[in-house]
Write an enzyme that holds these catalytic residues in place. Sequence first.
Site, PDB file in Angstrom:
ATOM      1  N   LYS A   1      25.296  42.699 -77.955  1.00  0.00           N
ATOM      2  CA  LYS A   1      26.715  42.810 -77.584  1.00  0.00           C
ATOM      3  C   LYS A   1      27.372  44.035 -78.232  1.00  0.00           C
ATOM      4  O   LYS A   1      26.761  44.708 -79.054  1.00  0.00           O
ATOM      5  CB  LYS A   1      27.444  41.522 -77.966  1.00  0.00           C
ATOM      6  CG  LYS A   1      26.911  40.285 -77.229  1.00  0.00           C
ATOM      7  CD  LYS A   1      27.061  40.425 -75.723  1.00  0.00           C
ATOM      8  CE  LYS A   1      26.747  39.173 -74.931  1.00  0.00           C
ATOM      9  NZ  LYS A   1      25.346  38.746 -74.956  1.00  0.00           N
TER      10      LYS A   1
HETATM   11  C1  LIG Z   1      28.980  36.022 -69.947  1.00  0.00           C
HETATM   12  C2  LIG Z   1      28.349  35.395 -71.159  1.00  0.00           C
HETATM   13  N1  LIG Z   1      28.822  34.231 -71.611  1.00  0.00           N
HETATM   14  C3  LIG Z   1      28.330  33.628 -72.701  1.00  0.00           C
HETATM   15  C4  LIG Z   1      27.282  34.197 -73.402  1.00  0.00           C
HETATM   16  C5  LIG Z   1      26.690  33.412 -74.534  1.00  0.00           C
HETATM   17  O1  LIG Z   1      26.738  34.028 -75.762  1.00  0.00           O
HETATM   18  P1  LIG Z   1      25.645  33.694 -76.875  1.00  0.00           P
HETATM   19  O2  LIG Z   1      24.382  34.338 -76.463  1.00  0.00           O
HETATM   20  O3  LIG Z   1      26.233  34.297 -78.122  1.00  0.00           O
HETATM   21  O4  LIG Z   1      25.533  32.221 -76.978  1.00  0.00           O
HETATM   22  C6  LIG Z   1      26.761  35.430 -72.987  1.00  0.00           C
HETATM   23  C7  LIG Z   1      25.710  36.149 -73.668  1.00  0.00           C
HETATM   24  O5  LIG Z   1      24.738  35.898 -74.180  1.00  0.00           O
HETATM   25  C8  LIG Z   1      27.285  36.037 -71.833  1.00  0.00           C
HETATM   26  O6  LIG Z   1      26.793  37.187 -71.378  1.00  0.00           O
END
Ligand SMILES: Cc1ncc(COP(=O)(O)O)c(C=O)c1O
Length: 450
Positions: free
Chosen positions: A272
């Site tokens: 990210k």
């Molecule tokens: C659009 C979106 N929502 C939620 C997430 C979830 O985040 P995490 O991987 O930190 O759980 C991500 C990425 O991984 C994402 O791209």
Amino acid sequence: MINNNSKGTVFIIDNNKLCGVLTDGDIRRLLLSGYKLQEKIANVIGGEFVYAYNTETYEQVLSKLKNSIKIIPLVNKDFEVVDYVYYDKDVHVPVADLDLRGNEFKYLIDAFLTTWISSQGPYVEMFEKNFAKFCGCEHAVTTSSGTVALHLALLALGIGKGDEVIVPDLTFVATINAVLYTGATPVIVDVEEESWCIDPKEIEKAITGKTKAVIPVHLYGQPCDMSAIMAIAKKHKIFVVEDCAEAHGATFDGKYVGSFGQIGCFSFYGNKVITTGEGGMCVTDDPVLHKKMVLLKNHGMSQERKYWHDVVGYNYRMTNLQAAIGVAQLEKISEFLRNRAEVEEKYKKLLLDIPFVEFQRDDLPKRKKITWLVSILVNENRRDSIISKLKDKGMDTRPFFYPLSVMDIYKQYAARPCQKSKDIAARGMNLPTVYNKKFEETVNMIRESF
Ligand SMILES: Cc1ncc(COP(=O)(O)O)c(C=O)c1O
């Protein structure tokens, strides 16, 4: 030696001169053909092997590396080894790269040395305070991931069984999974052709008496049409939880994403815009929601009475170690965003003449997107072959997410066919969003593969 150097390779040197290269694969093949481990190396080398002179150009040396030859020795004119070239370091182009060269190490060590390594400690508070300020919100709550941030937000809004929550068809699965965790029913709707983000008109069509919330996803750094979405939400009295996992710092009409809905959710996963390794954040202006999220992420434990629990909570906390990295990353977010935007601009200039490449729009009214991963649409029939050709050349790219509505486990939740999302998903790919000294070469690889 192969075990110790973890490179799978040794250079054989006799009298200071390079006489061969032996890999763990060579040894495996020799054993299979009947040799014993006691065999002298001198008896098994002698064939041709790949090396390069230190006087050769960078390009000449790189051309000797392949998927199968990952490491080659560099020799001087006397055939003495002076260095080596390594595929993963010198050829492989990743989609995303981390930059931890600011205060990350300093703060991390500080957190470590003070022994505040669990989820209490000054960096957690600092990260929350600084991130809330960055988004223009009153409060922020750290979480252990972006997925958890979404789940926590829905829980704090009281969403559960019997409720419906509208989500876009084109997103990462965490968006819909968070809804399913609560027991609510997700309702999948199509996206806009120009922005690739949830279509406000489709949201309105999908609203029923059971609809409690919508989760606009600011996809690939592009803000959703937040004025239309907030107007619909107000009219139908539904909550808005923004999924900002891919859009830290993007704005709509000059206001930061995450600050429109009741709660905005972010991810700090390694790829990210800023990272804490794993991690997430919920931002809100509402002190009641803030309090609820703090309660729920901490086992539902009463803040007034320790070990007293009125609700079933969760352990969704971020550690002080992660937050220490987050504080340092946030210090550099403007620079990261600038660098990413510059990479996208460079791609645009260098690929301008390729007619079937469409870049993500950056001219939509009121929307100021950020560059998370450079995102393009290409000809549908060629996308996968472009990706595999680039892979052969050592360059990682990503196809877009599959639409949720094409996957067996989610298709039952689609309100109606989502044709736009299908078209975009079939044509979309993300390019390496890292600038390095091989950038022009990277672009040429892309050009050749089209
Ligand atoms: C659009 C979106 N929502 C939620 C997430 C979830 O985040 P995490 O991987 O930190 O759980 C991500 C990425 O991984 C994402 O791209």
